[in-house]
Write a protein that holds these residues in place. Structure first.
Motif, PDB file in Angstrom:
ATOM      1  N   GLU A   1     -25.593  29.949  37.491  1.00 32.62           N
ATOM      2  CA  GLU A   1     -26.892  29.871  36.843  1.00 32.62           C
ATOM      3  C   GLU A   1     -26.817  29.971  35.319  1.00 32.62           C
ATOM      4  OE1 GLU A   1     -29.196  32.965  38.668  1.00 32.62           O
ATOM      5  OE2 GLU A   1     -28.605  32.328  40.703  1.00 32.62           O
ATOM      6  N   GLY A   2     -25.686  30.401  34.792  1.00 34.58           N
ATOM      7  CA  GLY A   2     -25.547  30.596  33.363  1.00 34.58           C
ATOM      8  C   GLY A   2     -24.978  29.378  32.655  1.00 34.58           C
ATOM      9  N   ALA A   3     -24.279  29.616  31.547  1.00 28.65           N
ATOM     10  CA  ALA A   3     -23.806  28.526  30.687  1.00 28.65           C
ATOM     11  C   ALA A   3     -22.856  27.581  31.403  1.00 28.65           C
ATOM     12  CB  ALA A   3     -23.127  29.122  29.450  1.00 28.65           C
ATOM     13  N   VAL A   4     -21.990  28.117  32.254  1.00 27.35           N
ATOM     14  CA  VAL A   4     -21.028  27.261  32.963  1.00 27.35           C
ATOM     15  C   VAL A   4     -21.759  26.314  33.903  1.00 27.35           C
ATOM     16  CG1 VAL A   4     -19.084  27.202  34.563  1.00 27.35           C
ATOM     17  CG2 VAL A   4     -19.189  28.974  32.804  1.00 27.35           C
ATOM     18  N   PRO A  28     -15.318  25.926  21.163  1.00 29.29           N
ATOM     19  CA  PRO A  28     -15.042  27.344  20.924  1.00 29.29           C
ATOM     20  C   PRO A  28     -16.107  28.287  21.463  1.00 29.29           C
ATOM     21  CG  PRO A  28     -15.865  26.339  18.916  1.00 29.29           C
ATOM     22  CD  PRO A  28     -15.726  25.222  19.933  1.00 29.29           C
ATOM     23  N   CYS A  29     -17.073  27.787  22.245  1.00 31.74           N
ATOM     24  CA  CYS A  29     -18.155  28.670  22.700  1.00 31.74           C
ATOM     25  C   CYS A  29     -17.627  29.827  23.543  1.00 31.74           C
ATOM     26  CB  CYS A  29     -19.214  27.875  23.451  1.00 31.74           C
ATOM     27  SG  CYS A  29     -18.676  27.144  25.016  1.00 31.74           S
ATOM     28  N   GLY A  30     -16.556  29.593  24.314  1.00 28.74           N
ATOM     29  CA  GLY A  30     -15.980  30.672  25.102  1.00 28.74           C
ATOM     30  C   GLY A  30     -15.382  31.754  24.223  1.00 28.74           C
ATOM     31  N   LEU A  31     -14.629  31.340  23.211  1.00 29.96           N
ATOM     32  CA  LEU A  31     -14.071  32.313  22.261  1.00 29.96           C
ATOM     33  C   LEU A  31     -15.172  33.007  21.473  1.00 29.96           C
ATOM     34  CD1 LEU A  31     -10.831  30.858  20.602  1.00 29.96           C
ATOM     35  CD2 LEU A  31     -11.052  32.899  22.008  1.00 29.96           C
ATOM     36  N   ASP A  32     -16.220  32.271  21.113  1.00 27.86           N
ATOM     37  CA  ASP A  32     -17.335  32.865  20.376  1.00 27.86           C
ATOM     38  C   ASP A  32     -17.944  34.020  21.171  1.00 27.86           C
ATOM     39  OD1 ASP A  32     -17.062  31.028  18.310  1.00 27.86           O
ATOM     40  OD2 ASP A  32     -18.623  29.694  19.061  1.00 27.86           O
ATOM     41  N   ALA A  33     -18.080  33.822  22.480  1.00 31.72           N
ATOM     42  CA  ALA A  33     -18.679  34.854  23.323  1.00 31.72           C
ATOM     43  C   ALA A  33     -17.744  36.033  23.536  1.00 31.72           C
ATOM     44  CB  ALA A  33     -19.075  34.249  24.674  1.00 31.72           C
ATOM     45  N   LEU A  34     -16.457  35.768  23.567  1.00 31.12           N
ATOM     46  CA  LEU A  34     -15.471  36.802  23.902  1.00 31.12           C
ATOM     47  C   LEU A  34     -14.968  37.558  22.673  1.00 31.12           C
ATOM     48  CD1 LEU A  34     -13.732  37.881  26.328  1.00 31.12           C
ATOM     49  CD2 LEU A  34     -11.978  36.247  25.571  1.00 31.12           C
ATOM     50  N   MET A  84     -24.083   7.491  23.046  1.00 30.02           N
ATOM     51  CA  MET A  84     -23.478   8.576  23.804  1.00 30.02           C
ATOM     52  C   MET A  84     -24.429   9.776  23.878  1.00 30.02           C
ATOM     53  SD  MET A  84     -20.320   7.726  24.662  1.00 30.02           S
ATOM     54  CE  MET A  84     -19.157   6.414  24.240  1.00 30.02           C
ATOM     55  N   PRO A  85     -24.528  10.410  25.043  1.00 29.50           N
ATOM     56  CA  PRO A  85     -25.325  11.635  25.134  1.00 29.50           C
ATOM     57  C   PRO A  85     -24.795  12.689  24.163  1.00 29.50           C
ATOM     58  CG  PRO A  85     -24.703  10.848  27.309  1.00 29.50           C
ATOM     59  CD  PRO A  85     -23.927  10.029  26.322  1.00 29.50           C
ATOM     60  N   PRO A  86     -25.662  13.566  23.655  1.00 30.48           N
ATOM     61  CA  PRO A  86     -25.225  14.560  22.659  1.00 30.48           C
ATOM     62  C   PRO A  86     -24.051  15.412  23.122  1.00 30.48           C
ATOM     63  CG  PRO A  86     -27.618  14.516  22.819  1.00 30.48           C
ATOM     64  CD  PRO A  86     -27.096  13.623  23.911  1.00 30.48           C
ATOM     65  N   LEU A  87     -23.958  15.687  24.424  1.00 30.81           N
ATOM     66  CA  LEU A  87     -22.879  16.542  24.913  1.00 30.81           C
ATOM     67  C   LEU A  87     -21.502  15.928  24.702  1.00 30.81           C
ATOM     68  CD1 LEU A  87     -21.714  15.428  27.935  1.00 30.81           C
ATOM     69  CD2 LEU A  87     -24.022  16.091  28.591  1.00 30.81           C
ATOM     70  N   MET A  88     -21.452  14.609  24.430  1.00 28.79           N
ATOM     71  CA  MET A  88     -20.171  13.942  24.218  1.00 28.79           C
ATOM     72  C   MET A  88     -19.662  14.074  22.782  1.00 28.79           C
ATOM     73  SD  MET A  88     -19.308  12.731  27.159  1.00 28.79           S
ATOM     74  CE  MET A  88     -18.078  11.472  26.835  1.00 28.79           C
ATOM     75  N   ASN A  89     -20.498  14.630  21.914  1.00 26.21           N
ATOM     76  CA  ASN A  89     -20.132  14.771  20.508  1.00 26.21           C
ATOM     77  C   ASN A  89     -19.149  15.931  20.342  1.00 26.21           C
ATOM     78  OD1 ASN A  89     -20.042  15.200  17.714  1.00 26.21           O
ATOM     79  ND2 ASN A  89     -22.177  14.603  17.434  1.00 26.21           N
ATOM     80  N   ASN A  90     -18.047  15.698  19.653  1.00 31.19           N
ATOM     81  CA  ASN A  90     -17.035  16.737  19.456  1.00 31.19           C
ATOM     82  C   ASN A  90     -17.177  17.483  18.134  1.00 31.19           C
ATOM     83  OD1 ASN A  90     -15.168  17.018  21.716  1.00 31.19           O
ATOM     84  ND2 ASN A  90     -14.718  14.852  21.392  1.00 31.19           N
ATOM     85  N   HIS A  91     -18.301  17.295  17.456  1.00 29.45           N
ATOM     86  CA  HIS A  91     -18.539  18.040  16.213  1.00 29.45           C
ATOM     87  C   HIS A  91     -18.499  19.542  16.503  1.00 29.45           C
ATOM     88  CE1 HIS A  91     -20.094  18.993  12.244  1.00 29.45           C
ATOM     89  NE2 HIS A  91     -20.969  19.800  12.819  1.00 29.45           N
ATOM     90  N   GLY A  92     -17.726  20.278  15.720  1.00 27.89           N
ATOM     91  CA  GLY A  92     -17.607  21.714  15.917  1.00 27.89           C
ATOM     92  C   GLY A  92     -16.499  22.130  16.866  1.00 27.89           C
ATOM     93  N   ASN A  93     -15.801  21.149  17.451  1.00 31.73           N
ATOM     94  CA  ASN A  93     -14.686  21.454  18.348  1.00 31.73           C
ATOM     95  C   ASN A  93     -13.353  21.327  17.600  1.00 31.73           C
ATOM     96  OD1 ASN A  93     -16.529  21.775  20.461  1.00 31.73           O
ATOM     97  ND2 ASN A  93     -16.395  19.610  21.028  1.00 31.73           N
ATOM     98  N   TYR A  94     -12.288  21.787  18.249  1.00 30.39           N
ATOM     99  CA  TYR A  94     -10.970  21.851  17.598  1.00 30.39           C
ATOM    100  C   TYR A  94      -9.896  21.231  18.483  1.00 30.39           C
ATOM    101  CZ  TYR A  94     -13.099  25.240  14.421  1.00 30.39           C
ATOM    102  OH  TYR A  94     -13.917  25.852  13.498  1.00 30.39           O
ATOM    103  N   ILE A  95      -8.975  20.506  17.853  1.00 32.79           N
ATOM    104  CA  ILE A  95      -7.767  20.040  18.547  1.00 32.79           C
ATOM    105  C   ILE A  95      -6.770  21.195  18.549  1.00 32.79           C
ATOM    106  CG2 ILE A  95      -5.885  18.372  18.547  1.00 32.79           C
ATOM    107  CD1 ILE A  95      -7.729  16.490  16.927  1.00 32.79           C
ATOM    108  N   ASN A 101     -11.634  24.436  29.358  1.00 34.82           N
ATOM    109  CA  ASN A 101     -11.130  25.713  28.861  1.00 34.82           C
ATOM    110  C   ASN A 101     -12.256  26.655  28.456  1.00 34.82           C
ATOM    111  OD1 ASN A 101      -8.178  25.313  28.960  1.00 34.82           O
ATOM    112  ND2 ASN A 101      -8.563  23.677  27.489  1.00 34.82           N
ATOM    113  N   HIS A 102     -13.327  26.117  27.872  1.00 32.21           N
ATOM    114  CA  HIS A 102     -14.444  26.974  27.469  1.00 32.21           C
ATOM    115  C   HIS A 102     -15.102  27.598  28.691  1.00 32.21           C
ATOM    116  CE1 HIS A 102     -16.245  23.134  28.462  1.00 32.21           C
ATOM    117  NE2 HIS A 102     -17.474  23.614  28.355  1.00 32.21           N
ATOM    118  N   ASN A 103     -15.252  26.819  29.764  1.00 31.88           N
ATOM    119  CA  ASN A 103     -15.848  27.360  30.981  1.00 31.88           C
ATOM    120  C   ASN A 103     -14.926  28.371  31.651  1.00 31.88           C
ATOM    121  OD1 ASN A 103     -18.258  25.941  30.767  1.00 31.88           O
ATOM    122  ND2 ASN A 103     -17.486  24.178  31.908  1.00 31.88           N
ATOM    123  N   ALA A 104     -13.616  28.125  31.584  1.00 31.33           N
ATOM    124  CA  ALA A 104     -12.662  29.100  32.133  1.00 31.33           C
ATOM    125  C   ALA A 104     -12.811  30.443  31.425  1.00 31.33           C
ATOM    126  CB  ALA A 104     -11.239  28.573  31.987  1.00 31.33           C
TER     127      ALA A 104
END
Length: 549
Positions: free
Chosen positions: A373-376, A59-65, A101-112, A337-340
């Protein structure tokens, strides 16, 4: 069609595509200046009709928007409760523990989520802000200015005869012109492809890579349902024939998303991605889950997999490419989707600044800089080597190498491999048929597995059959004169909707295009080894009508 025969309308920003990138751009523009004139054009019958994604949403994209999206009722209803990773064999499975697994693979805080429903909600939000949204408006042409800059698009052309001539109810469409045009068409968009070629935006970049994602929605036995559960698998049935894997996501209402991805750089032209998906569902672990359930929807689409090193230049005079028009999927996370959304927000901010300064139709370098250079860019840079390592060394070795690379990138900000190149395009990767063994696929049983045409009915696809075919052959002789003897014409198999057939008649083999079946996945445009198929838009509103994808 002469420009003089078309009416035109002027806007500040014209956006092509009602997915997460285009909608985010539209929303952000109106947040920045309510007086900006913003129009969004969507080729589907409604926003969301052509949206297909896994999807576990970061949800980071929605959080920013839209920071208060939760209070506003965004349809993110199923938080992820557990992550499961399995390596499959034909008769069993091996659980891969989560701890390495690297931390980026963790889906904690994400939504189906259903991204179609998320986009429908975003469209309502955009319209409330004053964005004009026109569904059922396919954009068929670019409009260029006197100095070669992008000025707008042609949308809403209807009523052509099958031969392309105007029919009795022909509508020439309208020119929608803007100070800036945003192309947010998704993967392999026809206008984006034209713009990338015209301005040579892929110069010095690695070729874009793709996967084919196929998905079914199942209603299953409530006793087997685990709301919030996320499972990914690798291995069987693909084995060494192709890269790829599956996803199984338990959302609300006893529904499960069952999906399968095949990387399109496979060599064996006898491979049949759709049947690999159907065979996968007969694995004991999956069959037990689905037993007693029913499939309620089906769809397919291509996925951009090239990542950081394959992103073309994103701007040219008067135009910006957003989201999957550039290719912003984080392959190991299976998320884009978050990067989009973040790209749409960045493009909007760059265009707003330019318009405020009195500029129009120039390039937007600030947008490109923010994405790279940013989050994406940071999200994609960490995982840039996972896909090419998989392609070069196969599944088992790449698990270790890719995992190590993600760890070093996450912890130290560097890679032991530098930036690995992709090499060939997916079309060029296709091998000569006689060098590979044909693959024997079991016949669908009608309970767990289904033939293509039966499943296409569950995509609710419809095309007006009196229009010209939107799947165009550059040379009509290539399929039977070159692709058939050399590659056993793989279009018969790589298309997940049964669009292409080779049939025998008195004059020999004939290549048949059943364009009415097309679910707009764009695989043919990508994988055809002769690059002879050009995917263009049909008239607006045609194609799949995904209810909950």
């Amino acid at each position: 069609m002469s420009d003089a025969q078309r009416e035109s309308m002027e806007y500040d920003v014209v956006i092509v595509g009602g997915g997460p990138a285009g909608l985010s751009a539209a929303i952000r523009l109106k947040q920045l200046d309510a007086d900006l004139n913003v129009v969004l054009l969507e080729k589907g019958s409604e926003v969301g009709a052509h949206i297909l994604s896994g999807a576990v949403l970061d949800p980071c994209g929605l959080d920013a928007l839209i920071p208060d999206w939760k209070d506003l009722g965004a349809p993110l209803n199923t938080p992820v409760t557990e992550d499961n990773f399995y390596m499959l064999g034909e008769a069993g499975q091996l659980r891969i523990p989560n701890w390495p697994m690297p931390p980026l693979m963790n889906n904690h805080g994400n939504y189906i989520v259903s991204m179609g429903n998320v986009c429908r909600w975003m469209a309502e939000h955009a319209e409330a802000l004053g964005v004009e949204i026109f569904p059922g408006m396919a954009c068929s042409e670019m409009v260029y200015g006197d100095n070669g800059e992008v000025r707008g698009v042609v949308a809403g052309e209807f009523g052509k005869n099958p031969d392309g001539t105007p029919g009795p109810s022909y509508e020439p469409g309208m020119e929608l012109l803007g100070k800036y045009v945003f192309l947010a068409e998704g993967v392999r968009g026809s206008l984006s492809k034209e713009v990338i070629a015209k301005y040579d935006l892929s110069k010095d970049k690695e070729p874009q890579k793709f996967g084919l994602g196929m998905k079914e929605i199942w209603e299953i036995d409530p006793a087997k349902h685990k709301e919030g559960s996320v499972t990914h698998t690798m291995g069987w049935p693909l084995g060494g024939n192709a890269g790829g894997g599956s996803f199984i996501y338990h959302l609300e209402n006893n529904q499960v998303y069952v999906g399968f991805v095949v990387h399109l750089n496979y060599q064996n032209p006898h491979l049949y991605p759709y049947m690999e998906f159907q065979r996968f569902k007969h694995h004991p672990m999956v069959a037990e889950l689905l037993k007693g359930g029913k499939r309620v929807a089906y769809g397919a689409r291509a996925i951009s997999e090239g990542g950081y090193q394959s992103m073309p230049k994103m701007v040219a005079p008067g135009v910006a490419l957003l989201g999957c028009s550039v290719g912003m999927v984080n392959v190991p996370r299976i998320k884009g989707n978050h990067n989009a959304m973040l790209s749409g927000k960045a493009a909007a901010e760059a265009a707003f600044a330019a318009i405020k300064d009195g500029r129009a139709s120039d390039e937007l370098p600030d947008y490109e800089a923010e994405v790279r250079e940013g989050a994406v860019g940071k999200d994609l840079h960490k995982v840039r080597n996972v896909k090419p390592l998989w392609s070069k060394y196969g599944l088992t070795a790449s698990l270790a190498l890719g995992g190590m690379d993600m760890w070093t990138n996450s912890l130290l900000g560097l890679s032991l491999f530098g930036t690995v190149k992709h090499g060939k395009t997916d079309a060029e990767a296709t091998g000569i048929a006689q060098k590979f063994e044909p693959i024997d696929y079991p016949k669908p049983d009608g309970k767990l597995s289904f033939d293509r045409l039966t499943n296409v009915a569950f995509s609710f696809t419809n095309h007006e059959e009196s229009q010209p075919a939107h799947l165009q052959l550059k040379d009509p002789h290539v399929p039977t004169a070159i692709n058939l003897p050399k590659y056993n014409e793989p279009a018969q198999r790589y298309c997940p909707a049964g669009v292409y057939e080779v049939v025998e008649d008195d004059n020999g083999p004939k290549f048949v295009i059943n364009f009415q079946n097309c679910v707009h996945c764009k695989t043919c445009d990508i994988k055809d080894p002769s690059q002879n198929i050009n995917w263009t838009v049909p008239q607006g509103g045609d194609g799949p009508n995904y209810p909950n994808m």
